[in-house]
Design an enzyme around this catalytic site. Structure first.
Site, short mmCIF file in Angstrom:
data_model
loop_
_atom_site.label_atom_id
_atom_site.label_comp_id
_atom_site.label_asym_id
_atom_site.label_seq_id
_atom_site.Cartn_x
_atom_site.Cartn_y
_atom_site.Cartn_z
N HIS A 43 -6.01 4.11 -0.78
CA HIS A 43 -5.92 3.63 0.61
C HIS A 43 -6.01 4.73 1.65
O HIS A 43 -6.17 4.44 2.84
CB HIS A 43 -4.69 2.74 0.82
N HIS A 44 -5.98 6.00 1.25
CA HIS A 44 -6.16 7.10 2.21
C HIS A 44 -7.49 7.83 2.00
O HIS A 44 -7.72 8.89 2.59
CB HIS A 44 -5.01 8.10 2.11
N HIS A 97 2.17 9.88 -2.56
CA HIS A 97 2.67 8.50 -2.57
C HIS A 97 1.63 7.50 -3.05
O HIS A 97 1.98 6.50 -3.68
CB HIS A 97 3.24 8.10 -1.20
N LYS A 102 5.92 5.57 -1.77
CA LYS A 102 6.87 6.39 -1.01
C LYS A 102 8.28 6.29 -1.58
O LYS A 102 9.09 7.18 -1.36
CB LYS A 102 6.85 6.01 0.47
N HIS A 122 0.80 -1.23 0.00
CA HIS A 122 0.00 0.00 0.00
C HIS A 122 0.83 1.29 0.00
O HIS A 122 0.41 2.29 -0.56
CB HIS A 122 -1.00 0.01 1.16
N ASP A 123 2.00 1.29 0.59
CA ASP A 123 2.83 2.50 0.67
C ASP A 123 4.01 2.49 -0.31
O ASP A 123 4.92 3.32 -0.18
CB ASP A 123 3.37 2.69 2.08
#
Length: 141
Positions: free
Chosen positions: A115-116, A91, A66, A62-63
């Site tokens: 996801h955010h 990101h 970054k 998910h990240d």
């Protein structure tokens, strides 16, 4: 052969996350923890094994976006400025672009992008309200 490909796929994801963890010592291990939580929640929701493993994979990567942030942003001590926070928020879009180019990850690219997002529409990057956050209801089915 399928099991071998699935292991290679998961191994590739873990390698990507190890790269991210090496760059961002502060959040090292975060993606692995999110992956475990995502799989556990999927199991408790009664999703089948394939869907639960897909939730695990989504949590793991998910990240990943970054990796594409400017040098120094992840490592900056203290609070981010408003411009730095906006840059950090990119990101999820970067992660979507990365994963969309990998055949076996293209199907989860939109999960990474969103996801955010928040059910009240105050999330990012698109500010989607609950009714438009498709992955909450459909992507893992």
């Amino acid at each position: 052969m399928n099991a071998r490909l699935e292991r290679a796929n998961l191994s590739f994801a873990k390698g990507l996350i190890a790269t991210l963890d090496a760059r961002d010592q502060y959040t090292a291990g975060h993606s692995a923890a999110v992956a475990v939580y995502a799989r556990d929640i999927a199991v408790r929701m009664g999703l089948d094994e394939e869907q639960s493993e897909l939730a695990h994979l989504c949590g793991l990567v998910h990240d990943i976006g970054k990796i594409g942030l400017p040098a120094g942003l992840l490592e900056k001590p203290g609070a981010l400025t408003l411009d730095e926070r906006r840059e950090m928020q990119r990101h999820s879009q970067i992660g979507e672009r990365i994963l969309a180019n990998v055949d076996t990850y293209a199907e989860i690219a939109s999960v990474v992008r969103h996801h955010h997002e928040r059910v009240d529409g105050q999330g990012y990057p698109d500010g989607l309200p609950e009714t438009e956050i498709l992955f909450c209801r459909a992507s893992l089915r």
